[in-house]
Design an enzyme around this catalytic site. Structure first.
Site, PDB file in Angstrom:
ATOM      1  N   HIS A 143       0.861  -1.352  -0.177  1.00 42.04           N
ATOM      2  CA  HIS A 143       0.140  -0.130  -0.002  1.00 42.04           C
ATOM      3  C   HIS A 143       0.863   1.328  -0.122  1.00 42.04           C
ATOM      4  CE1 HIS A 143      -3.647  -2.189   1.661  1.00 42.04           C
ATOM      5  NE2 HIS A 143      -3.399  -2.192   0.494  1.00 42.04           N
ATOM      6  N   CYS A 144       1.910   1.288   0.740  1.00 43.02           N
ATOM      7  CA  CYS A 144       2.767   2.395   0.961  1.00 43.02           C
ATOM      8  C   CYS A 144       3.828   2.379  -0.227  1.00 43.02           C
ATOM      9  CB  CYS A 144       3.609   2.601   2.152  1.00 43.02           C
ATOM     10  SG  CYS A 144       4.284   0.934   2.710  1.00 43.02           S
TER      11      CYS A 144
END
Length: 396
Positions: A143-144
């Site tokens: 996600h990051c």
């Protein structure tokens, strides 16, 4: 012990003299001649610093690089620099490139003897030479860090960080290698001809940094050094570091002993002093230029720093059977004066010798270091802690 010395100096004393332009600095070879002429006490009174140097393949070398966050971001877990694999198991865009890592498509020794024309040491050399390096990275997506692949070309000055960090450099003495078999050998000590055809050695003798301070009384964690053409530091004992070894009556080790872990800013270094090397049949590596200033604190340090090639010895080891099988045996002890003469005698046979270290470059490093100090461009550092197995002289 300190009270027994006739000459007593501290690094602080010497630095004050450097700052005033009054320090007396000699290279190790110059100091050897002086000690022979006037003795260690007078030499210690007259000289403040002795400079050393070595330039040789040092396989346990490499660099930490940070290539900066991409957009979108990537967590690089597999990385190649000019098709040489680098280690990405650090953080998102940090990597470590090792000097002996071959190019991914290298046939290695499948076609024997392998040429090993390009590897991690060559990448480091090209970096400091300002050449463009091709980066290829893979991510697995988070996600990051959603990006899954990234490629770009960069020079060293475009990197966020470039840090030379070598786990083992500046070996304190090393073997003299011979070949007792009837076949040619391809080793990290170079090509060894059959039937005692040659003897290769890898130390600069009386210029070699750690041979000038055999008990590591002045060299420790935090010592400032010449590294790759710039100023670097000793940060720990190197891997395979040993202090409990056989020594001469004057204290010099006669077998591989202490090593250093060193660090420095790769962006400040020079391709003259970091050179990628290829060793036929063995692999690739990095030749590293390294020099250490020895502060002459007392006559004992002067006596050690004044050891000549005639006072320094190493062991002759067979690389055809004994070395690869871990057998602790030697075929004689020879001095660096003998090795530098071009021939030694082993098992009654005269054998030509060959250095894989560069003596002219070792001399040049010692001269550069001497000039840095004389011109006030480099002060000495007080080690914050001794290296493993060593004990620094107590400060006044």
């Amino acid at each position: 012990m300190e009270g027994e010395f006739k000459v007593k100096k501290t690094i602080e004393d010497i630095n004050k003299r450097i700052e005033k332009g009054e320090a007396v600095v000699l290279t190790a070879e110059e100091f050897v001649s002086l000690v022979k002429e006037v003795g260690p006490v007078t030499a210690a009174k007259e000289v403040d610093v002795v400079t050393t140097g070595t330039f040789s393949p040092m396989c346990s070398s490499g660099a930490f690089l940070n290539f900066g966050h991409t957009s979108p971001t990537i967590k690089a877990y597999r990385i190649w620099l000019n098709d040489v694999p680098a280690y990405g198991g650090l953080a998102a865009v940090d990597l470590y490139i090792g000097a002996t890592e071959p190019r991914e498509d290298d046939p290695l020794n499948k076609v024997f003897p392998g040429q090993f024309l390009y590897g991690g040491g060559h990448v480091i050399h090209d970096l400091v030479a300002g050449k463009k390096i091709h980066l290829r990275a893979l991510g697995y997506g988070t996600h990051c860090y959603p990006r899954k692949s990234f490629e770009k070309e960069f020079t060293i000055h475009e990197l966020v960080d470039a840090i030379l960090c070598n786990p083992r450099n500046a070996y304190q003495n090393y073997n003299c290698a011979i070949n007792l078999s009837d076949k040619i050998l391809y080793t990290y000590m170079g090509v060894l001809k059959p039937n005692l055809g040659n003897a290769n050695y890898a130390t600069a003798g009386c210029l070699s940094p750690l041979l000038k301070d055999p008990y590591l009384k002045t060299i420790g964690i935090g010592t400032r050094i010449f590294l790759g053409g710039a100023k670097g530091y000793v940060i720990w004992a190197g891997t395979q570091h040993k202090t409990e070894v056989k020594r001469t009556p004057k204290g010099a080790p006669i077998q591989p002993a202490a090593t250093l872990m060193v660090i420095g800013n790769l962006k400040e270094m020079s391709p003259e002093w970091l050179v990628g090397t290829s060793h036929i049949g063995y692999g690739c590596s990095l030749a590293v230029g390294l020099g250490i200033p020895i502060p002459i604190l007392n006559e004992q340090v002067a006596e050690w720093a004044g050891l000549s090639d005639e006072d320094l010895f190493t062991q002759v080891i067979d690389y055809s059977y004994d070395y690869p099988n871990g057998i602790k045996r030697n075929y004689g002890i020879v001095s660096y004066a003998e090795l530098k003469s071009g021939k030694i005698t082993v098992l009654g046979k005269e054998v030509p010798t060959f250095p894989i270290s560069s003596l002219p470059k070792a001399r040049k490093i010692a001269e550069i270091l001497k000039n840095w100090i004389k011109q006030g461009e480099m002060l000495l550092t007080e080690p914050v802690s001794p290296l493993s197995g060593a004990k620094l002289f107590p400060m006044r």
